[in-house]
Enzyme design. Structure first.
Site, short mmCIF file in Angstrom:
data_model
loop_
_atom_site.label_atom_id
_atom_site.label_comp_id
_atom_site.label_asym_id
_atom_site.label_seq_id
_atom_site.Cartn_x
_atom_site.Cartn_y
_atom_site.Cartn_z
N GLY B 35 0.91 -1.21 -0.03
CA GLY B 35 0.00 0.05 0.09
C GLY B 35 0.78 1.26 -0.15
N ALA B 36 0.38 2.42 0.17
CA ALA B 36 0.86 3.63 0.37
C ALA B 36 1.35 3.84 -1.15
CB ALA B 36 2.13 3.71 1.39
N GLY B 40 5.63 5.15 -8.77
CA GLY B 40 6.30 3.92 -9.04
C GLY B 40 5.34 2.70 -9.18
N HIS B 41 4.41 2.51 -8.14
CA HIS B 41 3.53 1.32 -8.06
C HIS B 41 2.67 1.40 -9.31
CE1 HIS B 41 4.37 1.40 -3.45
NE2 HIS B 41 4.55 0.29 -3.70
N GLN B 65 7.90 -9.34 7.30
CA GLN B 65 8.88 -8.74 6.69
C GLN B 65 9.49 -7.51 7.34
OE1 GLN B 65 6.63 -8.37 3.03
NE2 GLN B 65 7.74 -6.73 2.57
N GLY B 157 9.20 -4.62 -8.90
CA GLY B 157 10.20 -3.50 -9.57
C GLY B 157 11.69 -3.85 -9.42
N LYS B 159 13.64 -2.04 -8.49
CA LYS B 159 14.37 -1.12 -7.48
C LYS B 159 14.92 -1.97 -6.02
CE LYS B 159 13.35 2.35 -4.03
NZ LYS B 159 12.89 1.51 -2.83
N GLN B 163 15.35 -8.68 -3.69
CA GLN B 163 13.94 -9.25 -3.66
C GLN B 163 13.65 -9.91 -4.99
OE1 GLN B 163 10.37 -7.43 -1.50
NE2 GLN B 163 9.86 -6.84 -3.73
N SER B 195 9.75 5.63 -3.66
CA SER B 195 9.65 4.49 -2.69
C SER B 195 8.60 5.40 -1.60
CB SER B 195 10.85 4.46 -1.96
OG SER B 195 10.76 3.98 -0.37
#
Lengths: 280, 280
Positions: B35-36, B40-41, B65, B157, B159, B163, B195
């Protein structure tokens, strides 16, 4: 009844399952094994067959669940004989991949772990064993998942009680779309729980191994305390007790013997490690 | 374009996906988020929308996490605003479960782990972070799996380079039937990688944070050695360098800067930890 189709690749298995589902199979059953099938497995194969349109047995000696110094190399491999036995039970598909098919990149970087719950009891003497078993079964569940609308069941013997509990936890914790169906222990007429490793026992050792079932029965009948039961197993010639405990079957926590608890025993008979268990 | 359907339960999400697939959806795309949502998302949501019949965005702040002392409690939660943003991108479904829906039995007993590969670089300062991310994404993959014949893609992503690599490994190692599609980093006009945590930066700190991208660019252009690049980041006011390394993107092994390698940087800007990366 026809011979089972033997699939040796992941793609081949997926294709075979998809074809059967497209052809009308309305449920899928899996019995995961390491082969060297005995009457205990065949009992479970029969249930898998009876309860599902499509019955699959996997035969894979999974290196991840053997520790250093364990019997990975010498574990019995007899696929042809296994397939013949499964043909008699009417199993549809046998999945028999080699190690490179299941682990094409070598030891997995990403795997499934049971953390602390997998490092007690059997896990204490077999570090990594449960993580290896969970990882390969998770892979099988994901490989075989027939899709929404087709019930998928996997069959595990109650003999490996800790494994069964951890598999049930895995399904809940990782949301696998599969129902775990536990199958009661199959025993020899004398009471020895059937196991692939029984073939390592000399006739004399097989006799000594009966102490496990006898002691569990006496404990379940309230004829022995836990401490007396431990002493009885330990006193048997050629038998070395690892543990004899009673646990809460819901979470494997150690508890006093009481109705509803589960008694678990592990012992070496000669060089062969055996386990057994019984509801109190 | 209509509002996305918001599913808050696993069963509801499965049902919604099954209905759309039954109704003719021939592919499924997932963008997993906490969320948030920022630009980028939304860039990735747009790709997810464009490349799939059924576009799903998950919004779940995953406690697994976050380490002790990290920002789990204060992590921004703004579902209503996120859903409004996703509506504009034409996303079909938003999966927004609460913690008890994803972890009904509390912390999972059985989980997914990346072992050593998850304890270097970002994992060195965030123990357990990658295992938590892999576990929740594995659950999402299994929950959402649309079944054979329906392509399933998940978008990550670039970035979060480590991950992304671990997710790709997980799919191979655990046989998830999903294709990982990497999405290039989205940057502010000045070069700051977008981010959710950028909103913690004061305007002044946001200025200092630009040193990350500038230094990666200079390193990629061959204008700086690795050591000079490290000194340049460390010299920026209010910036504390954690690591600046070049790795083999196939396996994250540390290598010298060379064409085809990946430069990774992590630094605290004020109290906010930022990461960035660039192909050399």
């Amino acid at each position: 009844m026809g011979e089972p189709v033997v699939c040796t690749t992941v793609a081949g298995l997926r294709e075979a399952i998809a074809q059967r589902v497209a052809g009308g199979a309305e449920s899928l059953g899996l019995l995961p094994t390491m082969g060297a099938l005995h009457r205990g497995h065949l009992e479970i194969a029969r249930r898998t067959r009876a309860e599902n349109d499509l019955a699959v047995v996997s035969v894979f000696v999974n290196p991840l669940q053997f520790g250093p110094g364990e019997d990975y190399e010498s574990y019995p491999r007899q696929l042809e004989q296994d397939v013949a036995l499964l043909a008699r039970e009417g199993v549809d598909l046998v999945f028999a991949p080699d190690v490179r098919e299941m682990y094409p990149d070598g030891t997995p970087v990403v795997s499934v772990t049971s953390g602390a719950a997998g490092s007690i009891l059997e896990g204490a003497t077999r570090p990594g064993h449960f993580d290896g078993a969970l990882t390969v079964v998770s892979k099988l569940f994901t490989i075989m998942a027939p899709g929404p609308g087709v019930p998928f069941r996997a069959y595990f013997g109650e003999k490996d009680a800790q494994q069964l509990l951890l598999m049930q936890r895995m399904v809940r914790d990782l949301d696998h779309r599969v129902e775990i169906r536990p199958v009661p222990i199959v025993r020899s007429p004398e009471g020895l729980a059937l196991s692939s490793r029984n073939q390592y026992l000399s006739p004399e050792q097989a006799g000594h191994a009966l102490v496990l079932h006898r002691t569990l029965s006496a404990l379940a009948a309230g004829e022995l305390t836990l401490e007396q039961a431990r002493r009885r197993v330990a006193a048997e010639p050629d038998v070395r007790l690892d543990y004899l405990v009673t646990v809460d079957p819901a979470n494997l926590a150690l508890v006093e013997p009481a109705p509803g608890t589960l008694a678990l025993v592990a012992a070496w008979v000669g060089p062969t490690r055996l386990i057994d268990n019984m509801r109190i």
